[in-house]
Write a protein that holds these residues in place. Structure first.
Motif, mmCIF file in Angstrom:
data_model
loop_
_atom_site.group_PDB
_atom_site.id
_atom_site.type_symbol
_atom_site.label_atom_id
_atom_site.label_comp_id
_atom_site.label_asym_id
_atom_site.label_seq_id
_atom_site.Cartn_x
_atom_site.Cartn_y
_atom_site.Cartn_z
ATOM 1 N N PRO A 266 3.047 4.136 26.025
ATOM 2 C CA PRO A 266 3.079 4.806 24.895
ATOM 3 C C PRO A 266 4.126 4.600 24.169
ATOM 4 O O PRO A 266 5.301 4.583 24.539
ATOM 5 N N TYR A 267 4.454 4.739 22.687
ATOM 6 C CA TYR A 267 5.446 5.021 21.953
ATOM 7 C C TYR A 267 5.173 6.106 21.033
ATOM 8 O O TYR A 267 4.021 6.435 20.486
ATOM 9 N N VAL A 268 6.019 7.100 20.622
ATOM 10 C CA VAL A 268 6.000 8.099 20.013
ATOM 11 C C VAL A 268 6.652 7.850 18.395
ATOM 12 O O VAL A 268 7.903 7.796 18.729
ATOM 13 N N ALA A 269 5.950 8.087 17.648
ATOM 14 C CA ALA A 269 6.681 7.729 16.028
ATOM 15 C C ALA A 269 7.705 8.767 16.108
ATOM 16 O O ALA A 269 7.543 9.902 16.578
ATOM 17 N N LYS A 270 8.645 8.252 15.344
ATOM 18 C CA LYS A 270 9.703 9.378 14.916
ATOM 19 C C LYS A 270 9.270 10.458 14.012
ATOM 20 O O LYS A 270 8.481 10.240 13.304
ATOM 21 N N GLU A 271 9.668 11.698 13.927
ATOM 22 C CA GLU A 271 9.277 12.850 13.163
ATOM 23 C C GLU A 271 9.571 12.464 11.643
ATOM 24 O O GLU A 271 8.708 12.662 10.828
ATOM 25 N N GLU A 272 10.709 11.802 11.591
ATOM 26 C CA GLU A 272 10.995 11.562 10.065
ATOM 27 C C GLU A 272 10.066 10.617 9.409
ATOM 28 O O GLU A 272 9.530 10.650 8.194
ATOM 29 N N ASN B 176 12.417 1.636 1.102
ATOM 30 C CA ASN B 176 12.943 1.171 2.481
ATOM 31 C C ASN B 176 12.428 2.065 3.469
ATOM 32 O O ASN B 176 12.056 1.813 4.604
ATOM 33 N N GLU B 177 12.807 3.496 3.143
ATOM 34 C CA GLU B 177 12.224 4.574 4.030
ATOM 35 C C GLU B 177 10.713 4.486 4.362
ATOM 36 O O GLU B 177 10.418 4.525 5.458
ATOM 37 N N ILE B 178 10.002 4.141 3.264
ATOM 38 C CA ILE B 178 8.505 4.023 3.551
ATOM 39 C C ILE B 178 8.449 2.858 4.564
ATOM 40 O O ILE B 178 7.518 2.930 5.503
ATOM 41 N N ARG B 179 8.899 1.719 4.220
ATOM 42 C CA ARG B 179 8.576 0.395 4.874
ATOM 43 C C ARG B 179 9.234 0.979 6.614
ATOM 44 O O ARG B 179 8.136 0.184 7.276
ATOM 45 N N GLU B 180 9.934 1.353 6.788
ATOM 46 C CA GLU B 180 10.327 1.583 8.244
ATOM 47 C C GLU B 180 9.544 2.850 8.749
ATOM 48 O O GLU B 180 9.024 2.422 9.946
ATOM 49 N N VAL C 88 6.253 3.072 7.949
ATOM 50 C CA VAL C 88 5.080 2.343 8.193
ATOM 51 C C VAL C 88 4.961 1.305 9.619
ATOM 52 O O VAL C 88 4.379 1.588 10.342
ATOM 53 N N GLU C 89 6.225 0.747 9.659
ATOM 54 C CA GLU C 89 6.532 0.123 10.903
ATOM 55 C C GLU C 89 6.452 1.059 12.108
ATOM 56 O O GLU C 89 6.220 0.479 13.304
ATOM 57 N N ASP C 90 7.073 2.174 12.018
ATOM 58 C CA ASP C 90 7.333 3.076 13.234
ATOM 59 C C ASP C 90 5.901 3.387 13.495
ATOM 60 O O ASP C 90 5.509 3.491 14.583
ATOM 61 N N VAL C 91 5.185 3.760 12.649
ATOM 62 C CA VAL C 91 3.811 4.334 13.014
ATOM 63 C C VAL C 91 3.036 3.249 13.396
ATOM 64 O O VAL C 91 2.109 3.472 14.445
ATOM 65 N N ALA C 92 3.082 2.209 12.928
ATOM 66 C CA ALA C 92 2.204 0.739 13.364
ATOM 67 C C ALA C 92 2.663 0.633 14.813
ATOM 68 O O ALA C 92 1.614 0.153 15.693
ATOM 69 N N LYS C 93 3.769 0.921 15.104
ATOM 70 C CA LYS C 93 4.540 0.418 16.471
ATOM 71 C C LYS C 93 3.686 1.398 17.458
ATOM 72 O O LYS C 93 3.085 1.246 18.651
ATOM 73 N N MET C 94 3.328 2.741 17.211
ATOM 74 C CA MET C 94 2.573 3.752 17.825
ATOM 75 C C MET C 94 1.308 3.116 17.902
ATOM 76 O O MET C 94 0.668 3.301 19.162
ATOM 77 N N LEU C 95 0.487 3.064 16.671
ATOM 78 C CA LEU C 95 -0.614 2.658 16.674
ATOM 79 C C LEU C 95 -1.079 1.250 17.741
ATOM 80 O O LEU C 95 -2.024 1.067 18.191
#
Length: 144
Positions: free
Chosen positions: A92-98, A28-32, A34-41
Motif C-alpha cells: 500500500p501507499y499512504v497519500a500525503k496529508e497535504e 502545480n500543488e493540485i497536480r502533485e 492528484v498524482e499522490d492520491v492516484a498513487k494510493m488508489l
C-alpha cells in the motif's frame, strides 16, 4: 506546450488565500496532489480492489469523496503498519496529508471542479497499471 488550467482563476485565488500560497503555485500543488492520491488508489487497483476508485469517480458530493478517501487511507496505513500487502506483492501507499487536505479544500471551494479533479486522479490511477507496478515490485525486491 502550455498546460490547460485545472481550475478557474477565481477558484485558484480562493485556494491560494485559504492555503496561504501564491496563486501561481496552486495549479502545480493540485497536480502533485492528484498524482499522490492516484498513487494510493493505483495500489488498490493493482490488487483488483476497484471500489475506492469507482466510488470516487462516481461521487456526486464531498461526503462520498471524503468517506472514500478516509477508508482508503485507513486501510493503506493499517496494512503498511502491519507489514502486510494489499494482495500478493502489492504494497500500500499512504497519500500525503497535504495532498488530501488540498483536494478536500478544493471540494469546499468549488464542488464541481473538485469532483472533476478527483475523477482525474482515478483515471490516472487506472492508467498506471503496467510499468508502475513492475517498477514498484522491483524496488521491493531490491530492499530484501
Amino acid at each position: 506546450m502550455k498546460k490547460m488550467p485545472l481550475i478557474s482563476q477565481v477558484v485558484s485565488e480562493k485556494l491560494a488565500k485559504m492555503l496561504n500560497l501564491p496563486p501561481e503555485n496552486v495549479e502545480n500543488e493540485i497536480r502533485e496532489a492528484v498524482e499522490d492520491v492516484a498513487k494510493m488508489l493505483s495500489r488498490f487497483i493493482w490488487a483488483r480492489q476497484y471500489s475506492f476508485a469507482d466510488r470516487i469517480a462516481n461521487a456526486a458530493g464531498k461526503e462520498t469523496v471524503s468517506t472514500t478517501l478516509y477508508e482508503a487511507l485507513r486501510i493503506s496505513k493499517s496494512t503498511l503498519d502491519a507489514g502486510q500487502t494489499l494482495d500478493e506483492n502489492v504494497r500500500p501507499y499512504v497519500a500525503k496529508e497535504e495532498s488530501v487536505k488540498l483536494l478536500l479544500n478544493l471540494l469546499d471551494v468549488d464542488l464541481v471542479s473538485g469532483l472533476e479533479i478527483m475523477r482525474r486522479a482515478t483515471v490516472l490511477a487506472l492508467s498506471w497499471r503496467g510499468s508502475e507496478k513492475e517498477s514498484s515490485e522491483r524496488e521491493e525486491g531490491d530492499k530484501s
